[in-house]
Design an enzyme around this catalytic site. Sequence first.
Site, PDB file in Angstrom:
ATOM      1  N   ASN A   1      -9.289  -9.227   1.335  1.00  0.00           N
ATOM      2  CA  ASN A   1      -8.284  -8.760   2.274  1.00  0.00           C
ATOM      3  C   ASN A   1      -8.341  -9.695   3.490  1.00  0.00           C
ATOM      4  OD1 ASN A   1      -6.423  -7.131   3.735  1.00  0.00           O
ATOM      5  ND2 ASN A   1      -7.129  -5.335   2.617  1.00  0.00           N
TER       6      ASN A   1
ATOM      7  N   ASN B   1      -1.388 -10.372  10.895  1.00  0.00           N
ATOM      8  CA  ASN B   1      -0.471  -9.252  10.770  1.00  0.00           C
ATOM      9  C   ASN B   1      -1.165  -7.962  11.142  1.00  0.00           C
ATOM     10  OD1 ASN B   1      -0.567  -7.066   8.440  1.00  0.00           O
ATOM     11  ND2 ASN B   1      -1.529  -8.914   7.625  1.00  0.00           N
TER      12      ASN B   1
ATOM     13  N   GLY C   1       0.815  -1.213   0.000  1.00  0.00           N
ATOM     14  CA  GLY C   1       0.000   0.000   0.000  1.00  0.00           C
ATOM     15  C   GLY C   1       0.853   1.269   0.000  1.00  0.00           C
TER      16      GLY C   1
ATOM     17  N   ILE D   1       0.753  -4.816  10.465  1.00  0.00           N
ATOM     18  CA  ILE D   1       1.880  -3.982  10.047  1.00  0.00           C
ATOM     19  C   ILE D   1       1.459  -2.516  10.187  1.00  0.00           C
ATOM     20  CG2 ILE D   1       3.481  -3.418   8.147  1.00  0.00           C
ATOM     21  CD1 ILE D   1       3.727  -6.356   9.028  1.00  0.00           C
TER      22      ILE D   1
ATOM     23  N   GLY E   1      -6.372 -15.046  -1.155  1.00  0.00           N
ATOM     24  CA  GLY E   1      -6.706 -15.529   0.180  1.00  0.00           C
ATOM     25  C   GLY E   1      -6.247 -16.978   0.280  1.00  0.00           C
TER      26      GLY E   1
ATOM     27  N   CYS F   1      -8.388  -2.331   4.915  1.00  0.00           N
ATOM     28  CA  CYS F   1      -7.335  -2.722   5.847  1.00  0.00           C
ATOM     29  C   CYS F   1      -7.865  -2.726   7.268  1.00  0.00           C
ATOM     30  CB  CYS F   1      -6.132  -1.809   5.771  1.00  0.00           C
ATOM     31  SG  CYS F   1      -4.829  -2.393   6.868  1.00  0.00           S
TER      32      CYS F   1
ATOM     33  N   GLY G   1      -3.448 -16.560   4.788  1.00  0.00           N
ATOM     34  CA  GLY G   1      -2.871 -17.888   4.634  1.00  0.00           C
ATOM     35  C   GLY G   1      -3.933 -18.946   4.362  1.00  0.00           C
TER      36      GLY G   1
HETATM   37  C1  LIG Z   1       2.099  -8.940   6.082  1.00  0.00           C
HETATM   38  C2  LIG Z   1       0.920  -8.551   5.233  1.00  0.00           C
HETATM   39  C3  LIG Z   1       0.800  -7.235   4.782  1.00  0.00           C
HETATM   40  C4  LIG Z   1      -0.290  -6.847   4.005  1.00  0.00           C
HETATM   41  N1  LIG Z   1      -0.374  -5.559   3.548  1.00  0.00           N
HETATM   42  C5  LIG Z   1      -1.396  -5.186   2.735  1.00  0.00           C
HETATM   43  C6  LIG Z   1      -1.462  -3.872   2.175  1.00  0.00           C
HETATM   44  O1  LIG Z   1      -0.559  -3.042   2.365  1.00  0.00           O
HETATM   45  N2  LIG Z   1      -2.525  -3.548   1.397  1.00  0.00           N
HETATM   46  C7  LIG Z   1      -3.522  -4.450   1.129  1.00  0.00           C
HETATM   47  O2  LIG Z   1      -4.454  -4.118   0.408  1.00  0.00           O
HETATM   48  N3  LIG Z   1      -3.469  -5.713   1.623  1.00  0.00           N
HETATM   49  C8  LIG Z   1      -2.439  -6.101   2.427  1.00  0.00           C
HETATM   50  N4  LIG Z   1      -2.392  -7.394   2.905  1.00  0.00           N
HETATM   51  C9  LIG Z   1      -3.458  -8.348   2.546  1.00  0.00           C
HETATM   52  C10 LIG Z   1      -3.028  -9.224   1.365  1.00  0.00           C
HETATM   53  O3  LIG Z   1      -2.773  -8.450   0.223  1.00  0.00           O
HETATM   54  C11 LIG Z   1      -4.085 -10.286   1.038  1.00  0.00           C
HETATM   55  O4  LIG Z   1      -5.301  -9.646   0.714  1.00  0.00           O
HETATM   56  C12 LIG Z   1      -4.342 -11.248   2.195  1.00  0.00           C
HETATM   57  O5  LIG Z   1      -3.163 -11.510   2.896  1.00  0.00           O
HETATM   58  C13 LIG Z   1      -4.960 -12.585   1.750  1.00  0.00           C
HETATM   59  O6  LIG Z   1      -4.091 -13.304   0.905  1.00  0.00           O
HETATM   60  P1  LIG Z   1      -3.084 -14.478   1.422  1.00  0.00           P
HETATM   61  O7  LIG Z   1      -3.884 -15.370   2.308  1.00  0.00           O
HETATM   62  O8  LIG Z   1      -2.585 -15.152   0.180  1.00  0.00           O
HETATM   63  O9  LIG Z   1      -1.995 -13.788   2.160  1.00  0.00           O
HETATM   64  C14 LIG Z   1      -1.299  -7.799   3.670  1.00  0.00           C
HETATM   65  C15 LIG Z   1      -1.165  -9.116   4.123  1.00  0.00           C
HETATM   66  C16 LIG Z   1      -0.073  -9.516   4.886  1.00  0.00           C
HETATM   67  C17 LIG Z   1       0.033 -10.932   5.342  1.00  0.00           C
END
Ligand SMILES: Cc1cc2nc3c(=O)[nH]c(=O)nc-3n(C[C@H](O)[C@H](O)[C@H](O)COP(=O)(O)O)c2cc1C
Lengths: 258, 303
Positions: free
Chosen positions: B191, B69, B46, B71, B242, B129, B216
């Site tokens: 998200n 997370n 972001g 962050i 996701g 977020c 995850g």
């Molecule tokens: C450490 C971390 C930081 C993330 N930062 C952002 C972000 O800055 N903007 C956003 O739209 N989503 C953010 N996400 C969400 C991911 O883009 C994604 O939508 C979410 O983790 C689901 O996918 P996954 O299960 O494959 O990780 C973040 C996820 C993680 C784990």
Amino acid sequence: MNGRSYAKIIEQDRLCEGIFRLRLAFSDTDSIRPGQFFNLYLDDGRHLLPRPISVCEAEGGVLTLVYRVVGFGTEAISKMLPGESLWILGPLGNGYSLDWLKEDSSVLAVGGGLGIPPMLFLTHALAKQGISVGTVLGFRDEGFLLPEFEEAAPSLYLSSDSGRIGEKGTVIDLLETHHLKPDVIFSCGPLPMLRALKDFAAARQIRLFVSLEERMACGIGACLACVCSTTELDDHSRVHNRRVCKDGPVFDAEEVAL
Amino acid sequence: MNRLETEFCGIRFQNPVTVASGTFGSGQEFAEYFDISKLGAVTTKGVADQPWSGNPTPRIAETASGMLNAIGLQNPGIETFLERDLPFLQDAGARVIVNVCGHSEEEYLNVVRRLNGEAVDLLEINISCPNVQRGGLSFGTDPREVESITKKIKDEATQPILMKLSPNVTDITEIAKAAEAGGADGLSLINTLLGMKIDTRTRRFALANRTGGLSGPAIHPIAVRMVYETAKAVKLPILGMGGISDAESAIEMILAGATMVAVGTANFSDPTAAVEIIAGIEHYLEENQLDHIRDLVGAVEAL
Ligand SMILES: Cc1cc2nc3c(=O)[nH]c(=O)nc-3n(C[C@H](O)[C@H](O)[C@H](O)COP(=O)(O)O)c2cc1C
Ligand SMILES: Cc1cc2nc3c(=O)[nH]c(=O)nc-3n(C[C@H](O)[C@H](O)[C@H](O)COP(=O)(O)OP(=O)(O)OC[C@H]3O[C@@H](n4cnc5c(N)ncnc54)[C@H](O)[C@@H]3O)c2cc1C
Ligand code: FES
């Protein structure tokens, strides 16, 4: 290009209660610097994040890691046998920078608890560079890696909280009783020890480097999980947050809030 | 013929696989491990109109087949992004989706305007977020707000816009419809899900922020269901994510209705996960004698 490697376990032994030494086959040990670490992966589909472990020794294609069993991951790794393999990534992080040291610099390597193992690699590297190094170790109770340090360290100072190893007390007590006043201290250990060292060093104009720990996800600088607060703006986000995994784990004590 | 070539929001990508925002930085760190131009696109962390310093640590915790997370959207801000990160991505030959965040409408619009005419393929607007106090999630859970902010961003953007939806709502299709009504070109989902972990040894919260976003494999079935429902409810193309951790979970998302997919948390378990998933999808097409990935989009059949 290079990703993770599937490293074969050459040997695994228990050094003392709860502390294990893992020796892995790793072809590129020459590229590793003291203070760097490796990510160890469990790859079981349930525990997704890597376990970061510091390098204790790296030589001749053998990577040695020493770790304490504290939870699921380290417990699972401690049960692995020679001949089995696990996924690793590294070396990661910056490590201790040694090139700037002068031949006549006096240097101390100060380790406490699980910050002790990386001091072995550091002591070797400094001695190899012809620098006069003292090694100061603080154990909790039981000792480990003592024969290795006795062989590697030109001068060795030992303490433990319980008094079982060396002098009873902390590494700070050792520095004070032995009137140790080096130009530079490289350290790794628990936060209270690093804080005390920072005060000790600041009062005596000693240059101090500390190795920090923080919860990590990627371990390579991308996720921004592992930041520490810094006096200067960081290069990544320009917000006084440096990444322990990528910009560290070793920092000049002056530049980080402990 | 490239069986993976994918048209998404009117733009051609060499394959349907990108990375999830926040798990890949702006690509620099991962470029040490593989050629990032092999991805369909890089989706950036972001970017706000100013640098954000994020939340206190610990910012992450591992959970069963997932992680939390908080962050807090630490990022260097749009100026540094344009000076340093975008040129890097261009030099690396990567296609670029910029994820945009803000605390207020004005902050989102500042970033979107600053990106006018820049070499960016798509904008992904994070209105979901869970880890920032103001903005983020609060924009993403009210259909009227979603429609209004989508319209305003669409008016100012020179690139197609994806609205990134939160799963932390009762009915995600309502939000999806609002984004469609506001003029979004596509949707991105899901998200993270709001969660909490408590350390029983210390009896403290695992995260300094107390709550965090769950991601995850643990959330994959939820994401698949939401992508499926959303694909049925709107005409917009979907970037699905996701819990994608291998080719199989990516294909599942495509069968549910996603045209493109993003690999997130899996990047932490293996830095080359995303390129391995691309190879795995190619292999699946071959094995099943399928001509083109587009034939799988939304192709799930009733039992
Ligand atoms: C450490 C971390 C930081 C993330 N930062 C952002 C972000 O800055 N903007 C956003 O739209 N989503 C953010 N996400 C969400 C991911 O883009 C994604 O939508 C979410 O983790 C689901 O996918 P996954 O299960 O494959 O990780 C973040 C996820 C993680 C784990
Ligand atoms: C740069 C660095 C170097 C390290 N070097 C060593 C070493 O040489 N020897 C050693 O014994 N330990 C070291 N640690 C700590 C070690 O990483 C943790 O003890 C280990 O990850 C615990 O895993 P677990 O599954 O057994 O514990 P669990 O508590 O079950 O782990 C759960 C999660 O928390 C993380 N975690 C738990 N404790 C820590 C911690 N102290 N620091 C960071 N993450 C943690 C784990 O990685 C995992 O993601 C180091 C940590 C860092 C950051
Ligand atoms: S652990 Fe991801 S940036 Fe350090």
